[in-house]
Motif scaffolding. Structure first.
Motif, PDB file in Angstrom:
ATOM      1  N   THR A  75       0.961  -8.932  -2.028  1.00  0.00           N
ATOM      2  CA  THR A  75      -0.027  -8.014  -1.468  1.00  0.00           C
ATOM      3  C   THR A  75      -0.567  -7.061  -2.527  1.00  0.00           C
ATOM      4  OG1 THR A  75       1.571  -6.330  -0.806  1.00  0.00           O
ATOM      5  CG2 THR A  75       1.062  -8.057   0.804  1.00  0.00           C
ATOM      6  N   SER A  77      -2.392  -6.224  -6.113  1.00  0.00           N
ATOM      7  CA  SER A  77      -3.330  -6.798  -7.066  1.00  0.00           C
ATOM      8  C   SER A  77      -2.908  -6.521  -8.506  1.00  0.00           C
ATOM      9  CB  SER A  77      -4.728  -6.221  -6.847  1.00  0.00           C
ATOM     10  OG  SER A  77      -5.160  -6.519  -5.556  1.00  0.00           O
ATOM     11  N   HIS A  99      -9.345   4.007  -2.920  1.00  0.00           N
ATOM     12  CA  HIS A  99      -8.615   2.774  -3.237  1.00  0.00           C
ATOM     13  C   HIS A  99      -8.044   2.844  -4.643  1.00  0.00           C
ATOM     14  CE1 HIS A  99     -10.555   0.523   0.075  1.00  0.00           C
ATOM     15  NE2 HIS A  99     -11.638   1.203  -0.248  1.00  0.00           N
ATOM     16  N   ALA A 102      -7.559  -1.479  -8.642  1.00  0.00           N
ATOM     17  CA  ALA A 102      -7.276  -2.911  -8.624  1.00  0.00           C
ATOM     18  C   ALA A 102      -7.350  -3.501  -7.212  1.00  0.00           C
ATOM     19  CB  ALA A 102      -5.892  -3.165  -9.208  1.00  0.00           C
ATOM     20  N   CYS A 103      -7.562  -2.685  -6.194  1.00  0.00           N
ATOM     21  CA  CYS A 103      -7.617  -3.160  -4.806  1.00  0.00           C
ATOM     22  C   CYS A 103      -8.840  -4.057  -4.603  1.00  0.00           C
ATOM     23  CB  CYS A 103      -7.682  -1.964  -3.858  1.00  0.00           C
ATOM     24  SG  CYS A 103      -7.790  -2.394  -2.097  1.00  0.00           S
ATOM     25  N   ARG A 104      -8.654  -5.140  -3.859  1.00  0.00           N
ATOM     26  CA  ARG A 104      -9.789  -6.049  -3.608  1.00  0.00           C
ATOM     27  C   ARG A 104     -10.884  -5.372  -2.793  1.00  0.00           C
ATOM     28  NH1 ARG A 104      -5.464  -8.592  -1.006  1.00  0.00           N
ATOM     29  NH2 ARG A 104      -5.353  -8.068   1.188  1.00  0.00           N
ATOM     30  N   GLU A 105     -10.559  -4.315  -2.042  1.00  0.00           N
ATOM     31  CA  GLU A 105     -11.553  -3.577  -1.266  1.00  0.00           C
ATOM     32  C   GLU A 105     -12.347  -2.596  -2.124  1.00  0.00           C
ATOM     33  OE1 GLU A 105     -12.297  -4.214   1.928  1.00  0.00           O
ATOM     34  OE2 GLU A 105     -10.786  -5.799   1.867  1.00  0.00           O
ATOM     35  N   VAL A 107     -13.743  -3.417  -4.982  1.00  0.00           N
ATOM     36  CA  VAL A 107     -14.721  -4.191  -5.751  1.00  0.00           C
ATOM     37  C   VAL A 107     -16.103  -4.059  -5.120  1.00  0.00           C
ATOM     38  CG1 VAL A 107     -15.308  -6.505  -6.566  1.00  0.00           C
ATOM     39  CG2 VAL A 107     -12.920  -5.798  -6.425  1.00  0.00           C
ATOM     40  N   CYS A 130      -6.667   4.117   1.365  1.00  0.00           N
ATOM     41  CA  CYS A 130      -6.556   2.713   1.753  1.00  0.00           C
ATOM     42  C   CYS A 130      -5.089   2.388   2.055  1.00  0.00           C
ATOM     43  CB  CYS A 130      -7.070   1.824   0.621  1.00  0.00           C
ATOM     44  SG  CYS A 130      -6.902   0.045   0.926  1.00  0.00           S
ATOM     45  N   ASP A 132      -4.059  -0.772   2.319  1.00  0.00           N
ATOM     46  CA  ASP A 132      -3.797  -2.112   1.803  1.00  0.00           C
ATOM     47  C   ASP A 132      -3.482  -2.144   0.313  1.00  0.00           C
ATOM     48  OD1 ASP A 132      -4.187  -3.277   4.303  1.00  0.00           O
ATOM     49  OD2 ASP A 132      -6.341  -3.380   3.998  1.00  0.00           O
ATOM     50  N   CYS A 133      -3.538  -0.985  -0.347  1.00  0.00           N
ATOM     51  CA  CYS A 133      -3.209  -0.931  -1.768  1.00  0.00           C
ATOM     52  C   CYS A 133      -2.283   0.256  -1.997  1.00  0.00           C
ATOM     53  CB  CYS A 133      -4.483  -0.842  -2.619  1.00  0.00           C
ATOM     54  SG  CYS A 133      -5.418   0.696  -2.431  1.00  0.00           S
TER      55      CYS A 133
END
Length: 150
Positions: A75, A77, A99, A102-105, A107, A130, A132-133
């Motif tokens: 999970t 990045s 974020h 490096a979080c995909r969100e 970008v 966030c 998710d990171c």
């Protein structure tokens, strides 16, 4: 509080939480009180078990910010945040989300910044970290440093 299948609840000890890549996103390692038979009779004991967030109920007034948190490596990045990115919140007008860079969100736009600027951004109305990171795990505890010492 652990919620049993028949909806009874019991207090348990929370040892750690784990963010999984699949299935129930959050899992918690808890200690459940029990009793064991010994040569001298019965003794208090505890056994450890992993449960999902659906099996636990928070206790009002209990601060969980110091509970160790681990993440499934898939999970993440990047192992360490290289900076922070603030982007508009997709679901809230005027809101922002901070974020890990490096979080995909993160970008595809946003404002890159350092740690102090990211903390300032989180203190603004409508801002959130966030989930998710590493942003929530790193920045939220940093916001609480020094609280009550002034």
């Amino acid at each position: 509080m652990l919620v049993l299948p028949d909806k009874q609840t019991m207090e348990v000890r929370l040892y750690e939480r784990f963010r999984a890549a699949r299935g129930h996103p959050w899992r918690f390692r808890i200690g459940v009180p029990s009793w064991v038979a010994t040569e001298d009779g019965v003794a208090a004991a505890e056994y450890s078990v992993w449960v999902t967030d659906r099996q636990l109920q928070p206790i009002d007034g209990v601060d969980l910010s110091q509970i160790p948190t681990r993440r499934d490596p898939s999970t993440l990045s990047a192992p360490e945040p290289s900076g922070w990115v603030v982007r508009p919140a997709p679901s809230r007008r005027g809101g922002t989300v901070v974020h890990d860079a490096a979080c995909r969100e993160a970008v595809g736009g946003g404002v890159e910044m350092g740690a102090l600027e990211a903390l300032d951004a989180l203190m603004r109305p409508g801002a959130q970290a966030c989930q998710d990171c590493a942003a929530a795990e790193v920045l939220i505890p940093a916001l609480n440093l020094g609280q009550g010492n002034g």
